[in-house]
Design a protein around this motif. Structure first.
Motif, PDB file in Angstrom:
ATOM      1  N   ALA A  46       1.002  -1.322  -0.090  1.00  0.00           N
ATOM      2  CA  ALA A  46       0.048  -0.192  -0.167  1.00  0.00           C
ATOM      3  C   ALA A  46       0.871   1.180   0.014  1.00  0.00           C
ATOM      4  CB  ALA A  46      -0.874   0.118   1.018  1.00  0.00           C
ATOM      5  N   THR A  47       1.869   1.322   0.753  1.00  0.00           N
ATOM      6  CA  THR A  47       2.790   2.495   0.993  1.00  0.00           C
ATOM      7  C   THR A  47       3.479   2.462  -0.438  1.00  0.00           C
ATOM      8  OG1 THR A  47       2.972   2.333   3.284  1.00  0.00           O
ATOM      9  CG2 THR A  47       4.632   3.434   2.127  1.00  0.00           C
ATOM     10  N   ALA A  48       4.142   1.383  -0.958  1.00  0.00           N
ATOM     11  CA  ALA A  48       4.876   1.479  -2.112  1.00  0.00           C
ATOM     12  C   ALA A  48       4.185   2.042  -3.266  1.00  0.00           C
ATOM     13  CB  ALA A  48       5.441   0.095  -2.378  1.00  0.00           C
ATOM     14  N   THR A  49       2.999   1.473  -3.132  1.00  0.00           N
ATOM     15  CA  THR A  49       1.882   1.903  -4.468  1.00  0.00           C
ATOM     16  C   THR A  49       1.583   3.373  -4.223  1.00  0.00           C
ATOM     17  OG1 THR A  49       0.786  -0.274  -4.530  1.00  0.00           O
ATOM     18  CG2 THR A  49      -0.415   1.396  -5.361  1.00  0.00           C
ATOM     19  N   THR A  50       1.499   3.920  -2.917  1.00  0.00           N
ATOM     20  CA  THR A  50       1.319   5.259  -2.918  1.00  0.00           C
ATOM     21  C   THR A  50       2.342   6.196  -3.618  1.00  0.00           C
ATOM     22  OG1 THR A  50       0.034   5.044  -0.743  1.00  0.00           O
ATOM     23  CG2 THR A  50       1.045   7.440  -1.192  1.00  0.00           C
ATOM     24  N   ILE A  51       3.867   5.752  -3.175  1.00  0.00           N
ATOM     25  CA  ILE A  51       4.925   6.289  -3.899  1.00  0.00           C
ATOM     26  C   ILE A  51       4.725   6.200  -5.488  1.00  0.00           C
ATOM     27  CG2 ILE A  51       7.337   6.162  -3.992  1.00  0.00           C
ATOM     28  CD1 ILE A  51       6.574   7.147  -1.286  1.00  0.00           C
ATOM     29  N   ALA A  52       4.603   5.128  -6.042  1.00  0.00           N
ATOM     30  CA  ALA A  52       4.691   4.977  -7.338  1.00  0.00           C
ATOM     31  C   ALA A  52       3.697   5.807  -8.017  1.00  0.00           C
ATOM     32  CB  ALA A  52       4.370   3.633  -7.829  1.00  0.00           C
ATOM     33  N   ASN A  53       2.261   5.937  -7.483  1.00  0.00           N
ATOM     34  CA  ASN A  53       1.308   6.824  -7.831  1.00  0.00           C
ATOM     35  C   ASN A  53       1.675   8.169  -7.645  1.00  0.00           C
ATOM     36  OD1 ASN A  53      -0.737   4.891  -8.700  1.00  0.00           O
ATOM     37  ND2 ASN A  53      -1.371   4.472  -6.442  1.00  0.00           N
TER      38      ASN A  53
END
Length: 106
Positions: A46-53
């Motif tokens: 979830a955190t990694a996806t936030t960074i990618a987005n």
């Protein structure tokens, strides 16, 4: 004769390197890279996806492409292989054939 050949090889090599257009998202800060790496390695997708987005929302096409590649990596880890191909296609679309290579996020 050896000197002429050496000059030709160096000239060709230099002109090839000079002609490359490398995609680099300079807005991707070290803190975000570190957060992504830590989250990815620990399974905090979830955190990694936030960074990618966050990268995808930048105006720079290189950042958008880098974000899509990061999402593809996350999806691969989650075994969502069809979505991986979609994200890689999106990254390719952002780059639009303008770049010879992309700087690794690492």
């Amino acid at each position: 004769m050896k000197q002429i050949i050496l000059l030709l090889v160096l000239g060709i090599t230099f002109s090839t390197l000079q002609a490359q257009n490398i995609c680099d998202c300079t807005d991707f800060k070290k803190e975000d890279k570190d957060t992504f790496d830590k989250s990815f390695k620990s399974g905090d997708f979830a955190t990694a996806t936030t960074i990618a987005n966050k990268l995808i929302n930048y105006s720079d096409k290189c950042c958008k492409a880098k974000g899509a590649v990061l999402l593809a990596n996350l999806l691969f880890e989650q075994k969502k292989y069809d979505s991986v191909l979609i994200e890689l296609g999106i990254a390719k679309k952002y780059l639009g054939g303008q770049y010879d290579s992309m700087v690794s996020y690492e």
